[in-house]
Scaffold this active site. Sequence first.
Site, mmCIF file in Angstrom:
data_model
loop_
_atom_site.group_PDB
_atom_site.id
_atom_site.type_symbol
_atom_site.label_atom_id
_atom_site.label_comp_id
_atom_site.label_asym_id
_atom_site.label_seq_id
_atom_site.Cartn_x
_atom_site.Cartn_y
_atom_site.Cartn_z
ATOM 1 C CE LYS A 80 -4.310 -1.600 0.348
ATOM 2 N NZ LYS A 80 -5.461 -1.190 -0.501
ATOM 3 C CG ASP A 114 -10.968 -3.199 5.808
ATOM 4 O OD1 ASP A 114 -11.701 -3.061 6.800
ATOM 5 O OD2 ASP A 114 -11.403 -3.290 4.655
#
Length: 381
Positions: A80, A114
């Site tokens: 990410k 998340d």
Amino acid sequence: MPELVSTPRALPLTTWSARPGSRNAWRCEPAPVEVRDFHAALPDYAPTPLTELPALARELEVGRVFVKDESSRLGLPAFKALGASWAVRRILAERPAAADGADPEPVTLVTATDGNHGRAVARVARLLGQRAHVFVPRGVHPRAVSAITAEQAKVTQVAGPYDEAVRLAAERAGRADAVLVQDTGWPGYERIPAWIVEGYSTLCAEIDEQLTAAGVAAGPGLVAVPVGVGSLAQAVVTHYRSRPSGQAPALLSVEPMAAACVLESLTRDAPVSITTGDTAMAGLNCGTPSSIAWPHLRNGLDAAVAVSDPEAARAAATLAELGVSSGPCGAAGLAGLRALLDTPENGRWRTALGLGPSSVVVLLSTEGAAANPHSAQEAAG
């Protein structure tokens, strides 16, 4: 975020296949080339490994299998940071300088997560002297929350699902001192998610170089990618569907059965929101496809499949035995390919995906085991 069609009924546990020949019929523009140069200039940058696993090639009855191992990317246990770093760089570059020429006041980078995306935004904010405020939905493990807090971010825990956390993050970012850095788009909020997708293109560029070094000049025959809102899958589709016709691999998306919003959308041929359940694949527990990803997924994917937590856990255990650290999200690609090929329709799927004894398969393992505090036993249970 827009209200889309809610589908609380049981999701179809079948696969979806694109139109025959679609991989050579649809094309898009490539990602900007300067993204890779930006990442290469970062102090902690290094290409993540592309590990060949002959044992999986034998199991899947293909020529070669490679796993892109994202268990350590720019100091974090998931991919990410590629998207967060590029997007924040673009955001800060557009901020006006103070009237006296001094640096602008720090901005609060707001996001919902998340786990991995929020930690990446928090890390980038800390390194660049900015602030971070991260909204975390229910079901995220306390250790994942602690990892975000350790990056000096403010964390707000939300009682609802991921989509609710996104809504609250967007509300907070409406203040003058804040900007939303979300890895999903909706009408009216698409520019920053597009920058995040561009950031992921570095992963694909590395795969090209690593396959060439391994003697695979023609590129992969199939790429399997785990999917939440679809942003990474959009980057993968963009990379491979911007090539000339005839050089495009088959692309397979894999989601949890508890949160298969892309599979449901493909089944209906329209983007829909679903009611998600609990899953050990926390990073994929998303109920609405990104608006900017949807056209790429609809037109660029060859197949989609949903897998159970036990299937993901078994895949993670297999990768661990073969020396690749992977959490349930990262192992979803292997679980999905196994799910397709371990059926009475095995031959149909091999034909649809162009898989044969000489095929080259790339599995994207998007996170290491350390990124997901759920143990294999918890996922299997």
